[in-house]
Write a protein that holds these residues in place. Structure first.
Motif, PDB file in Angstrom:
ATOM      1  N   PHE A 115     -24.674 -56.304   1.148  1.00 35.25           N
ATOM      2  CA  PHE A 115     -24.011 -55.013   1.282  1.00 35.25           C
ATOM      3  C   PHE A 115     -24.108 -54.201   0.006  1.00 35.25           C
ATOM      4  CE2 PHE A 115     -22.033 -57.660   4.469  1.00 35.25           C
ATOM      5  CZ  PHE A 115     -21.963 -56.809   5.567  1.00 35.25           C
ATOM      6  N   ASP A 116     -24.308 -52.897   0.189  1.00 36.30           N
ATOM      7  CA  ASP A 116     -24.232 -51.954  -0.918  1.00 36.30           C
ATOM      8  C   ASP A 116     -22.843 -51.341  -0.999  1.00 36.30           C
ATOM      9  OD1 ASP A 116     -26.944 -52.313  -1.592  1.00 36.30           O
ATOM     10  OD2 ASP A 116     -27.544 -50.810  -0.106  1.00 36.30           O
ATOM     11  N   ARG A 117     -22.233 -51.146   0.183  1.00 31.97           N
ATOM     12  CA  ARG A 117     -20.933 -50.481   0.208  1.00 31.97           C
ATOM     13  C   ARG A 117     -20.200 -50.779   1.510  1.00 31.97           C
ATOM     14  NH1 ARG A 117     -20.066 -43.990  -0.398  1.00 31.97           N
ATOM     15  NH2 ARG A 117     -17.864 -44.091  -0.908  1.00 31.97           N
ATOM     16  N   ILE A 118     -18.907 -51.017   1.384  1.00 25.57           N
ATOM     17  CA  ILE A 118     -18.027 -51.145   2.541  1.00 25.57           C
ATOM     18  C   ILE A 118     -16.867 -50.191   2.302  1.00 25.57           C
ATOM     19  CG2 ILE A 118     -16.487 -52.664   3.847  1.00 25.57           C
ATOM     20  CD1 ILE A 118     -18.376 -54.977   3.123  1.00 25.57           C
ATOM     21  N   LEU A 119     -16.610 -49.358   3.296  1.00 26.50           N
ATOM     22  CA  LEU A 119     -15.619 -48.304   3.166  1.00 26.50           C
ATOM     23  C   LEU A 119     -14.525 -48.493   4.213  1.00 26.50           C
ATOM     24  CD1 LEU A 119     -15.047 -45.362   1.958  1.00 26.50           C
ATOM     25  CD2 LEU A 119     -16.211 -44.548   4.003  1.00 26.50           C
ATOM     26  N   PHE A 120     -13.282 -48.305   3.803  1.00 27.71           N
ATOM     27  CA  PHE A 120     -12.159 -48.251   4.738  1.00 27.71           C
ATOM     28  C   PHE A 120     -11.814 -46.780   4.907  1.00 27.71           C
ATOM     29  CE2 PHE A 120     -11.609 -52.479   2.802  1.00 27.71           C
ATOM     30  CZ  PHE A 120     -11.701 -53.250   3.957  1.00 27.71           C
ATOM     31  N   ASN A 121     -12.092 -46.241   6.080  1.00 22.96           N
ATOM     32  CA  ASN A 121     -11.876 -44.831   6.378  1.00 22.96           C
ATOM     33  C   ASN A 121     -10.512 -44.680   7.029  1.00 22.96           C
ATOM     34  OD1 ASN A 121     -12.330 -42.106   6.797  1.00 22.96           O
ATOM     35  ND2 ASN A 121     -13.393 -42.455   8.728  1.00 22.96           N
ATOM     36  N   VAL A 122      -9.603 -43.991   6.369  1.00 25.81           N
ATOM     37  CA  VAL A 122      -8.234 -43.850   6.878  1.00 25.81           C
ATOM     38  C   VAL A 122      -7.948 -42.387   7.200  1.00 25.81           C
ATOM     39  CG1 VAL A 122      -7.434 -45.865   5.599  1.00 25.81           C
ATOM     40  CG2 VAL A 122      -7.212 -43.613   4.574  1.00 25.81           C
ATOM     41  N   PHE A 123      -6.994 -42.165   8.097  1.00 27.00           N
ATOM     42  CA  PHE A 123      -6.640 -40.815   8.514  1.00 27.00           C
ATOM     43  C   PHE A 123      -5.215 -40.449   8.101  1.00 27.00           C
ATOM     44  CE2 PHE A 123      -9.862 -42.337  11.444  1.00 27.00           C
ATOM     45  CZ  PHE A 123     -10.821 -41.357  11.288  1.00 27.00           C
ATOM     46  N   LYS A 124      -4.388 -41.437   7.861  1.00 27.27           N
ATOM     47  CA  LYS A 124      -2.982 -41.184   7.533  1.00 27.27           C
ATOM     48  C   LYS A 124      -2.706 -41.541   6.082  1.00 27.27           C
ATOM     49  CE  LYS A 124      -1.341 -42.164  12.183  1.00 27.27           C
ATOM     50  NZ  LYS A 124      -0.475 -43.019  12.996  1.00 27.27           N
ATOM     51  N   ASP A 125      -1.783 -40.802   5.481  1.00 25.49           N
ATOM     52  CA  ASP A 125      -1.399 -41.085   4.100  1.00 25.49           C
ATOM     53  C   ASP A 125      -0.843 -42.491   3.950  1.00 25.49           C
ATOM     54  OD1 ASP A 125      -2.235 -38.587   3.251  1.00 25.49           O
ATOM     55  OD2 ASP A 125      -0.226 -37.696   3.401  1.00 25.49           O
ATOM     56  N   VAL A 126      -0.102 -42.958   4.954  1.00 26.26           N
ATOM     57  CA  VAL A 126       0.468 -44.302   4.880  1.00 26.26           C
ATOM     58  C   VAL A 126      -0.635 -45.352   4.781  1.00 26.26           C
ATOM     59  CG1 VAL A 126       0.698 -44.607   7.399  1.00 26.26           C
ATOM     60  CG2 VAL A 126       2.174 -45.894   5.869  1.00 26.26           C
ATOM     61  N   ASP A 127      -1.721 -45.160   5.537  1.00 23.17           N
ATOM     62  CA  ASP A 127      -2.835 -46.111   5.474  1.00 23.17           C
ATOM     63  C   ASP A 127      -3.546 -46.035   4.124  1.00 23.17           C
ATOM     64  OD1 ASP A 127      -2.588 -47.258   8.082  1.00 23.17           O
ATOM     65  OD2 ASP A 127      -3.455 -45.432   8.918  1.00 23.17           O
ATOM     66  N   ARG A 128      -3.740 -44.832   3.619  1.00 24.18           N
ATOM     67  CA  ARG A 128      -4.375 -44.688   2.305  1.00 24.18           C
ATOM     68  C   ARG A 128      -3.585 -45.446   1.241  1.00 24.18           C
ATOM     69  NH1 ARG A 128      -4.158 -39.056   0.256  1.00 24.18           N
ATOM     70  NH2 ARG A 128      -2.112 -39.816  -0.272  1.00 24.18           N
ATOM     71  N   ALA A 129      -2.274 -45.307   1.271  1.00 23.34           N
ATOM     72  CA  ALA A 129      -1.434 -46.004   0.294  1.00 23.34           C
ATOM     73  C   ALA A 129      -1.537 -47.517   0.455  1.00 23.34           C
ATOM     74  CB  ALA A 129       0.021 -45.540   0.441  1.00 23.34           C
ATOM     75  N   LEU A 130      -1.544 -47.986   1.679  1.00 22.05           N
ATOM     76  CA  LEU A 130      -1.659 -49.433   1.928  1.00 22.05           C
ATOM     77  C   LEU A 130      -2.975 -49.979   1.383  1.00 22.05           C
ATOM     78  CD1 LEU A 130      -0.264 -49.572   5.567  1.00 22.05           C
ATOM     79  CD2 LEU A 130       0.775 -50.672   3.565  1.00 22.05           C
ATOM     80  N   TYR A 131      -4.071 -49.322   1.699  1.00 15.73           N
ATOM     81  CA  TYR A 131      -5.381 -49.801   1.250  1.00 15.73           C
ATOM     82  C   TYR A 131      -5.534 -49.692  -0.264  1.00 15.73           C
ATOM     83  CZ  TYR A 131      -7.238 -50.688   5.873  1.00 15.73           C
ATOM     84  OH  TYR A 131      -7.462 -51.218   7.114  1.00 15.73           O
ATOM     85  N   GLN A 132      -5.018 -48.622  -0.864  1.00 17.38           N
ATOM     86  CA  GLN A 132      -5.086 -48.490  -2.317  1.00 17.38           C
ATOM     87  C   GLN A 132      -4.340 -49.632  -2.993  1.00 17.38           C
ATOM     88  OE1 GLN A 132      -3.706 -44.435  -2.791  1.00 17.38           O
ATOM     89  NE2 GLN A 132      -5.785 -43.719  -3.162  1.00 17.38           N
ATOM     90  N   GLU A 133      -3.233 -50.042  -2.418  1.00 10.73           N
ATOM     91  CA  GLU A 133      -2.456 -51.149  -2.969  1.00 10.73           C
ATOM     92  C   GLU A 133      -3.208 -52.472  -2.830  1.00 10.73           C
ATOM     93  OE1 GLU A 133       1.566 -53.326  -1.619  1.00 10.73           O
ATOM     94  OE2 GLU A 133       1.772 -51.176  -1.974  1.00 10.73           O
ATOM     95  N   LEU A 134      -3.914 -52.653  -1.722  1.00  7.84           N
ATOM     96  CA  LEU A 134      -4.585 -53.924  -1.434  1.00  7.84           C
ATOM     97  C   LEU A 134      -5.945 -54.062  -2.107  1.00  7.84           C
ATOM     98  CD1 LEU A 134      -3.724 -54.097   2.353  1.00  7.84           C
ATOM     99  CD2 LEU A 134      -2.928 -55.696   0.598  1.00  7.84           C
ATOM    100  N   VAL A 135      -6.612 -52.961  -2.328  1.00  7.55           N
ATOM    101  CA  VAL A 135      -7.963 -53.005  -2.884  1.00  7.55           C
ATOM    102  C   VAL A 135      -7.893 -52.833  -4.340  1.00  7.55           C
ATOM    103  CG1 VAL A 135     -10.235 -51.915  -2.907  1.00  7.55           C
ATOM    104  CG2 VAL A 135      -8.973 -52.081  -0.785  1.00  7.55           C
TER     105      VAL A 135
END
Length: 135
Positions: A115-135
């Protein structure tokens, strides 16, 4: 794309019966058609009716594992994931994000070179915050 998916389901129903439904966690590769991608990998995520069970969590894990396996099998080096099974499918966002990140990390332990890149594409602010915390 819809026609390709419809033909796939027609073949599966001819093989397994008219009431066949695609099981959770399978991965189906189609062309990207008019999307800005060569391919789309479709997966059926679990729907949570009531209590979140270990079986539903395993179904979601399988979505991520099988999409990543499909990528490796077809030489796809970049994949973008949506928040599988959240929203209308009622999988709790926090648990879905944890499973997504965990499964991708596990898979990359053995297949990082694929893999060169794996992206988590989110639509809600709550999801963005969750993924930022986990990644």
């Amino acid at each position: 794309m819809r026609e390709e998916c419809s033909q796939y389901m027609d073949r599966r129903r001819a093989q397994y019966g008219k009431d066949y439904e695609e099981p959770n966690g399978q991965a189906l590769l189609t062309a990207g058609y008019n999307l800005p991608a060569e391919h789309v990998i479709h997966t059926v995520g679990p729907i949570v009716y009531g209590k979140l069970t270990e079986d539903l969590k395993e179904d979601l894990r399988n979505c991520y594992k099988n999409v990543l396996k499909c990528c490796v099998e077809h030489g796809i080096r970049f994949v973008a994931f949506c928040c599988i099974s959240t929203g209308e499918f009622h999988f709790p966002n926090d648990e879905a994000a944890r499973i997504a990140v965990e499964e991708v990390r596990k898979f990359l332990e053995k297949h990082e070179e694929n893999f060169d890149r794996i992206l988590f594409n989110v639509f809600k602010d709550v999801d963005r915050a969750l993924y930022q915390e986990l990644v």
